[in-house]
Scaffold this motif. Structure first.
Motif, PDB file in Angstrom:
ATOM      1  N   ILE A 134       0.920  -1.754  -0.262  1.00 40.04           N
ATOM      2  CA  ILE A 134       0.081  -0.001  -0.567  1.00 40.04           C
ATOM      3  C   ILE A 134       1.361   0.942  -0.028  1.00 40.04           C
ATOM      4  N   LEU A 135       2.005   1.030   0.985  1.00 41.21           N
ATOM      5  CA  LEU A 135       2.634   2.404   0.712  1.00 41.21           C
ATOM      6  C   LEU A 135       3.631   2.421  -0.522  1.00 41.21           C
ATOM      7  N   ALA A 136       4.197   1.503  -0.735  1.00 40.86           N
ATOM      8  CA  ALA A 136       4.547   0.988  -2.156  1.00 40.86           C
ATOM      9  C   ALA A 136       4.041   1.725  -3.571  1.00 40.86           C
ATOM     10  N   HIS A 137       2.851   1.355  -3.454  1.00 39.09           N
ATOM     11  CA  HIS A 137       1.494   2.298  -4.229  1.00 39.09           C
ATOM     12  C   HIS A 137       1.980   3.578  -3.871  1.00 39.09           C
ATOM     13  N   ILE A 194     -10.541   0.355  11.244  1.00 37.67           N
ATOM     14  CA  ILE A 194     -11.477   2.099  10.980  1.00 37.67           C
ATOM     15  C   ILE A 194     -10.181   2.359  10.074  1.00 37.67           C
ATOM     16  N   GLY A 195      -9.661   2.725  10.483  1.00 39.85           N
ATOM     17  CA  GLY A 195      -8.506   3.406   9.822  1.00 39.85           C
ATOM     18  C   GLY A 195      -8.101   2.947   8.091  1.00 39.85           C
ATOM     19  N   GLY A 196      -7.847   1.453   7.916  1.00 41.78           N
ATOM     20  CA  GLY A 196      -7.561   1.236   6.489  1.00 41.78           C
ATOM     21  C   GLY A 196      -9.246   1.002   5.702  1.00 41.78           C
ATOM     22  N   ILE A 197     -10.065   1.111   6.516  1.00 41.42           N
ATOM     23  CA  ILE A 197     -11.505   1.434   5.505  1.00 41.42           C
ATOM     24  C   ILE A 197     -11.847   2.957   4.847  1.00 41.42           C
ATOM     25  N   ILE A 198     -11.374   3.939   6.405  1.00 41.91           N
ATOM     26  CA  ILE A 198     -11.744   4.878   6.003  1.00 41.91           C
ATOM     27  C   ILE A 198     -10.672   6.017   4.651  1.00 41.91           C
ATOM     28  N   SER A 199      -9.063   5.780   4.530  1.00 42.59           N
ATOM     29  CA  SER A 199      -8.372   6.200   4.551  1.00 42.59           C
ATOM     30  C   SER A 199      -7.593   4.978   3.610  1.00 42.59           C
ATOM     31  N   MET A 200      -7.236   4.379   2.935  1.00 43.79           N
ATOM     32  CA  MET A 200      -6.711   3.454   2.093  1.00 43.79           C
ATOM     33  C   MET A 200      -7.108   4.039   0.746  1.00 43.79           C
ATOM     34  N   ASP A 201      -6.721   3.708  -0.534  1.00 44.85           N
ATOM     35  CA  ASP A 201      -6.642   3.868  -1.810  1.00 44.85           C
ATOM     36  C   ASP A 201      -7.727   2.499  -1.836  1.00 44.85           C
ATOM     37  N   ALA A 202      -8.307   2.414  -3.179  1.00 44.84           N
ATOM     38  CA  ALA A 202      -8.929   1.664  -3.689  1.00 44.84           C
ATOM     39  C   ALA A 202      -8.303   0.260  -4.035  1.00 44.84           C
ATOM     40  N   ASP A 203      -9.175  -0.405  -3.963  1.00 46.21           N
ATOM     41  CA  ASP A 203      -7.763  -1.925  -4.980  1.00 46.21           C
ATOM     42  C   ASP A 203      -8.153  -1.882  -6.025  1.00 46.21           C
TER      43      ASP A 203
END
Length: 531
Positions: A134-137, A194-203
């Motif tokens: 996730i961080l690399a992308h 919670i942080g993963g659901i609301i902040s991470m970019d969609a796959d």
């Protein structure tokens, strides 16, 4: 040219600075929870054994069960994350960790808590490689990437220190005692979820044309690593030690399965590289290309082995220091925690140092400095005088011990992200993590063997037969054993330093660089880009 610059790999979507910060914070928290889950339970082991009536020789499985699953399934889950979505893997892993951490808090016997800890480790095996991908992308090569990876890397040593701090306080000062440590882990994991659901970019879909999973390779490496780590964890406490028949058989079988996995991956990669090869359902893309180890003219392999040895040193030092304070000096968990508190503060400082210099300083300088400092931390306890004040030995050791973990992890993960292709970021990160987990098991095992041998020899000289914990042995014999274990940790640290000095020269800067300085001259890396 960077492997990240692949025309088939879409750039990350635009996002606010706040959302980017939350992504980094969430991934860092996941790493922090992963290491804190191990150390918080470790410092609570005496109390867990007392409450659940668990024999001393079986207590280590509360820690080992977690490490077993979290370490042996990293490659498999890293591959799944690359193929089917890193956000999905992160969310599913966080949910798994939350559920079973909470369950550990209600465990009534050793079998239950060991099983639940194993399932808790499954969640970590999914979240950590997914976090790296996730961080690399999310952050292409830039200052932001350097800051993101440095912050994420700080989660490992800071989490280890925080786990001991919080674990010691909760175990001694709360009514649920050791159960509070698992409730605390569950609470932190809920924040990750919670942080993963609301902040991470969609796959985004994988860029690979063939998205099949190498189930045969996954089975071979998972079972093989599981058997090896099990033997490393159980060899010293088996009925007849390392001569126990099932220990010998399982070790041989585990090694054979890992060797078979390597040959199988080599075969699948040769098929993948052959333009005339016919399609077969039995030859999916390899789980781990062996050519990945050869990236950057073989320096990828060196970096992985440096990480292995550094973690052998750091975690062995950490383990024996805790036992020295609690079992030798008879300090309470809180007093032990206070003596290790400088690790937490130094870890934060190291994070800032890495973030500031990783884009300006040759990586070999960071690696050598870090591994040298961590190795020297072991010297302080190898030559410790129990009657001396804490400030003479314990304090400086705690200060410098985390340099290797912070510097090696940050530099190593940035290097791995740099040489890995877009569709293998989570897998490459999982490989790095696997080596650190195996290094942890290896370091604890070898140092335990040394500790037990020295303890036994010292006991025989004094005419004493040690019990399972060694606590009926006179203090001078115990001290010699603790010193020998720390000299072993020092040896791991110095070997890591030597490897870095000899073989990592020429790697250069792995952090953010000006675009006109980001040209990759490694011919093997160029070939990798075209695959």
């Amino acid at each position: 040219m960077e492997a990240e610059k692949n025309p088939n790999h879409p750039p990350p979507p635009p996002r606010s600075a706040l959302r980017s910060v939350v992504i980094v914070a969430t991934c860092t928290l996941a790493m922090l929870v992963n290491t804190a889950s191990a150390t918080s339970s470790s410092i609570a082991l005496p109390k867990i054994g007392q409450d659940l009536d668990i024999p001393a020789q079986k207590l280590q499985w509360i820690v080992s069960a977690y490490s077993l699953t979290s370490g042996c399934l990293l490659l498999f889950f890293g591959r799944l994350a690359d193929l089917y979505g890193r956000k999905r893997a992160f969310v599913a892993g966080s949910l798994c960790m939350f559920t079973f951490a909470l369950g550990c808090g209600f465990a009534k016997n050793d079998i239950t808590i060991d099983i639940l800890r194993g399932f808790q480790g499954l969640g970590a095996a999914a979240t950590i490689p997914a976090s790296l991908g996730i961080l690399a992308h999310a952050f292409p090569p830039s200052r932001a990437r350097s800051l993101a990876f440095a912050t994420f890397s700080a989660g490992a040593p800071v989490g280890a220190a925080l786990g001991m701090v919080i674990g010691g306080v909760l175990t001694q000062l709360t009514r649920p005692s050791w159960r509070s440590t698992f409730y605390f882990s569950a609470g932190l994991t809920a924040l990750c979820l919670i942080g993963g659901i609301i902040s991470m970019d969609a796959d985004i879909p994988s860029t690979e044309t063939d998205a099949r999973v190498d189930w045969i390779g996954a089975a071979l490496v998972t079972v093989g690593l599981t058997l090896i780590v099990f033997v490393l964890s159980d060899g010293e406490i088996a009925p007849n030690g390392w001569k126990t028949p099932y220990i010998i058989v399982l070790l041989i079988l585990g090694v054979l399965l890992v060797v078979a996995f390597l040959f199988w991956q080599r075969y699948l990669e040769s098929v993948l590289d052959d333009p005339n090869a016919k399609y077969s359902k039995w030859t999916p893309p390899p789980l781990m290309k062996l050519s990945l180890w050869k990236r950057a003219k073989g320096k990828m392999a060196v970096m992985l082995w440096v990480a292995f040895l550094n973690w052998s040193c750091f975690l062995a030092w950490n383990f024996w220091v805790q036992l020295y304070y609690q079992d030798y000096l008879r300090l309470s968990p809180v007093l032990t925690m206070v003596r290790l508190l400088p690790m937490f503060l130094t870890g934060i400082v190291c994070n800032f140092i890495v973030a500031l210099v990783v884009g300006r300083v040759d990586v070999v300088f960071l690696i050598v400095t870090g591994t040298l400092f961590t190795g020297c931390a072991a010297i302080f306890f190898a030559a410790i005088n129990p009657s001396a004040p804490y400030w003479a030995f314990g304090f400086p050791a705690a200060i410098i011990s985390v340099f290797g973990a912070d510097f090696t992890f940050a530099s190593g993960t940035l290097f791995v992200a740099k040489v890995a292709l877009p569709h293998e970021q989570s897998l490459a990160g999982a490989l790095f993590q696997t080596m650190t987990q195996l290094g942890t098991a290896f370091g604890l095992t070898i140092s335990t063997i040394v500790f037990n041998r020295v303890l036994k020899r010292g006991s025989l000289k004094l005419g004493v037969v040690p019990d399972a914990s060694g606590m009926n042995v006179p203090l001078p014999a115990q001290l010699k054993a603790y010193e020998a274990a720390q000299w072993t940790a020092f040896g791991f640290g110095m070997l890591a330093t030597l490897l870095a000095i000899v073989f990592l020269r020429g790697v250069g800067i792995v952090g953010h660089q000006h675009p006109n300085k980001e040209k990759e001259t490694d011919s093997e890396h160029t070939v990798a880009e075209t695959q």
